[in-house]
Design an enzyme around this catalytic site. Sequence first.
Site, PDB file in Angstrom:
ATOM      1  N   LYS A 128       0.844  -1.188   0.000  1.00 37.01           N
ATOM      2  CA  LYS A 128       0.000   0.000   0.000  1.00 37.01           C
ATOM      3  C   LYS A 128       0.887   1.248   0.000  1.00 37.01           C
ATOM      4  CE  LYS A 128      -1.350   2.047   3.705  1.00 37.01           C
ATOM      5  NZ  LYS A 128      -0.298   2.813   4.418  1.00 37.01           N
TER       6      LYS A 128
ATOM      7  N   HIS B 233      -0.976  -4.685   5.646  1.00 35.92           N
ATOM      8  CA  HIS B 233      -0.362  -5.529   6.677  1.00 35.92           C
ATOM      9  C   HIS B 233      -1.258  -5.707   7.907  1.00 35.92           C
ATOM     10  CE1 HIS B 233       0.928  -1.700   8.490  1.00 35.92           C
ATOM     11  NE2 HIS B 233       1.093  -2.372   9.608  1.00 35.92           N
TER      12      HIS B 233
ATOM     13  N   LYS C  83      -2.155  -9.178  10.970  1.00 36.84           N
ATOM     14  CA  LYS C  83      -2.036  -9.151  12.436  1.00 36.84           C
ATOM     15  C   LYS C  83      -2.951 -10.220  13.019  1.00 36.84           C
ATOM     16  CE  LYS C  83      -1.064  -4.166  12.648  1.00 36.84           C
ATOM     17  NZ  LYS C  83       0.165  -3.859  13.335  1.00 36.84           N
TER      18      LYS C  83
ATOM     19  N   GLU D  61      -1.308   6.780  16.943  1.00 33.66           N
ATOM     20  CA  GLU D  61       0.149   6.557  16.992  1.00 33.66           C
ATOM     21  C   GLU D  61       0.832   7.742  17.660  1.00 33.66           C
ATOM     22  OE1 GLU D  61       2.036   4.763  13.232  1.00 33.66           O
ATOM     23  OE2 GLU D  61       0.494   6.114  12.536  1.00 33.66           O
TER      24      GLU D  61
ATOM     25  N   ASP E   2      -3.580   7.402   4.086  1.00 34.42           N
ATOM     26  CA  ASP E   2      -2.549   6.516   4.635  1.00 34.42           C
ATOM     27  C   ASP E   2      -3.151   5.413   5.515  1.00 34.42           C
ATOM     28  OD1 ASP E   2       0.185   5.777   5.125  1.00 34.42           O
ATOM     29  OD2 ASP E   2       0.032   6.682   7.108  1.00 34.42           O
TER      30      ASP E   2
ATOM     31  N   HIS F 278      -6.289   0.459   6.239  1.00 34.37           N
ATOM     32  CA  HIS F 278      -6.346  -0.266   7.514  1.00 34.37           C
ATOM     33  C   HIS F 278      -7.697  -0.085   8.223  1.00 34.37           C
ATOM     34  CE1 HIS F 278      -2.205  -0.643   6.667  1.00 34.37           C
ATOM     35  NE2 HIS F 278      -1.738   0.379   7.347  1.00 34.37           N
TER      36      HIS F 278
ATOM     37  N   LYS G 271      -1.487  10.874  13.914  1.00 34.60           N
ATOM     38  CA  LYS G 271      -0.087  10.796  14.324  1.00 34.60           C
ATOM     39  C   LYS G 271       0.112  11.763  15.474  1.00 34.60           C
ATOM     40  CE  LYS G 271       1.905   8.791  10.352  1.00 34.60           C
ATOM     41  NZ  LYS G 271       2.187   7.391  10.725  1.00 34.60           N
TER      42      LYS G 271
HETATM   43  C1  BG6 Z   1       1.383   2.122   7.608  1.00 34.39           C
HETATM   44  C2  BG6 Z   1       1.310   3.616   7.486  1.00 34.39           C
HETATM   45  O1  BG6 Z   1       0.582   1.510   6.629  1.00 34.39           O
HETATM   46  O2  BG6 Z   1       0.916   1.730   8.894  1.00 34.39           O
HETATM   47  C3  BG6 Z   1       2.108   4.284   8.583  1.00 34.39           C
HETATM   48  O3  BG6 Z   1       1.787   4.013   6.222  1.00 34.39           O
HETATM   49  C4  BG6 Z   1       1.690   3.770   9.936  1.00 34.39           C
HETATM   50  O4  BG6 Z   1       1.961   5.698   8.526  1.00 34.39           O
HETATM   51  C5  BG6 Z   1       1.690   2.245   9.958  1.00 34.39           C
HETATM   52  O5  BG6 Z   1       2.615   4.261  10.889  1.00 34.39           O
HETATM   53  C6  BG6 Z   1       1.093   1.718  11.237  1.00 34.39           C
HETATM   54  O6  BG6 Z   1       1.267   0.333  11.257  1.00 34.39           O
HETATM   55  P1  BG6 Z   1       1.382  -0.440  12.651  1.00 34.39           P
HETATM   56  O7  BG6 Z   1       1.464  -1.877  12.282  1.00 34.39           O
HETATM   57  O8  BG6 Z   1       2.604   0.083  13.338  1.00 34.39           O
HETATM   58  O9  BG6 Z   1       0.117  -0.076  13.388  1.00 34.39           O
END
Ligand code: BG6
Length: 511
Positions: free
Chosen positions: A170, A200, A204, A238, A257, A262, A362
């Site tokens: 992505k 991704h 999980k 985050e 993003d 997600h 963020k």
């Molecule tokens: C990514 C984003 O797909 O996922 C990032 O591009 C983000 O900006 C990240 O920080 C978060 O993934 P995880 O697995 O750390 O929650």
Amino acid sequence: MTKQAEIPNPLAEGLSEYRTADPALMVIFGATGDLSQRKLLPALYNLARNRLLPAGFMLIGAAIDDLTEEQFRKKASESIKAHSRTQPVDEETLDAFLKDLTYLQVDFGRTEGFERLRDRLAELEAARHTGGNVVFYCATPPPTYPAIAQQLKAVGLNKGRGYRRIIVEKPFGSDLHSAHELNRVLRSAFPEDSLYRIDHYLGKETVQNILAFRFANSIFEPVWNNQHVDHVQITAAEPLGVETRGSYYERSGALRDIVQNHALQLLTLVAMEPPVAFDATSVRDEKVKVLKQVRPIETKAIPSHTVRGQYEEGWVLGEQVPGYRQEKNVAANSETDTYAALKLYVDNWRWADTPFYIRTGKRLPKQVTEIRVQFKRPPHLTFGREATKELEPNSITLRIQPEEGISLRFGAKVPTAGVVIRSVNMDFLYTSTFLVDAPDAYERLLVDCMLGDPTLFTRSDEVETAWHFIDVIEESWHSGQPPLQTYAAGTWGPLAADMLLALDGRVWHHP
Ligand code: BG6
């Protein structure tokens, strides 16, 4: 899976008996980049450690950098030591793994490097008896995906004696039009069933457990609908800023993003109907149905249904951090969203009129990804207002990360002479129950791709339907509606996000 051997636990029995795939080679384009070094190489090392890599496995790292094989191995070794989820790394396994890495300097715009790649793959295939099976992983900036697919086709690497699969990261396009175009170009080189679009989050463990929780139990599904659920909150917070990714993030923002992929993936899993089977077609068909039922937000309703924010300087986890506009490769007058919140509805029988609130940002106070399903209050207060004044509505929180688990919040009588009822938690925690470290999302997804199982990868219609919903919001945001709000780093986002729920008589759950 470190603790498994040390502590006998009947719930962990058989957990190491995953299937391994047929012999195969892998090529990672962008092997010197951030994603490869922080995620992919450590994931492959951990697969090697758990003996989950296929027989004959060998990885070709391909990138534009002028590196020798030795330099590439050294870099990989440092990254694995720094980022492996299992620590300390096992030197013997690492040494053996590094011997299976090789490096090729490739300019993705020129066919010559792909011809050398073809020759190298042919040599390795003969030496390693991998039957022509190859996984290509595009861990490169998205604008390079079409060129890579076309070059692979030009030198005949898109087809072969064994399977040829391509994984793309992505973001998959930046709007519906570009995603459609990207799908077209990729499909001109690889058939849909060889295209693995990674989100991704789907790898999980806890995300997969949403389906197990809902469909392997009989007690939750009867209340999983608008009759009993008041609303659902999806949070992906985050503490990190944009780090070194300013130039990517300037073109993306939080909505593209995280929400487009997600967060909407989490929404599909929590809202979908039971699939007829746990296979790629059935699961993905049901997810697409949910996405198609998400009510498009009308342009005039966007200011009242969405919030966009950007962080200013502040304090996060005890550290003073700069504002977004002061970050590297970010414009001093940037209007990019680092926070997004929205309210949406899923127009179907099960969820009619039940709001789903999504937020992501963020530089929020801590890392937490969770889905909170909040139920309606009981129809009648048997115990009276005074006894239940501290009682919150029931809720189920599916915690994706950290402290992966599920918690049920319900009312219990306080052990005193009178009647006072307060909310308490009943918690299930992965780590203390199964006593195993869950594999990283990339470990699971790399193995699934080698096994040819696309269930946890996104299909083209999923991606396009998600963009269809997001594009309208992006257009409105681009024209300044609603206006960009600011928030101090280390807070839970702009006030407007609280108002989004307050106007409906609700509050965000503060994890
Ligand atoms: C990514 C984003 O797909 O996922 C990032 O591009 C983000 O900006 C990240 O920080 C978060 O993934 P995880 O697995 O750390 O929650």
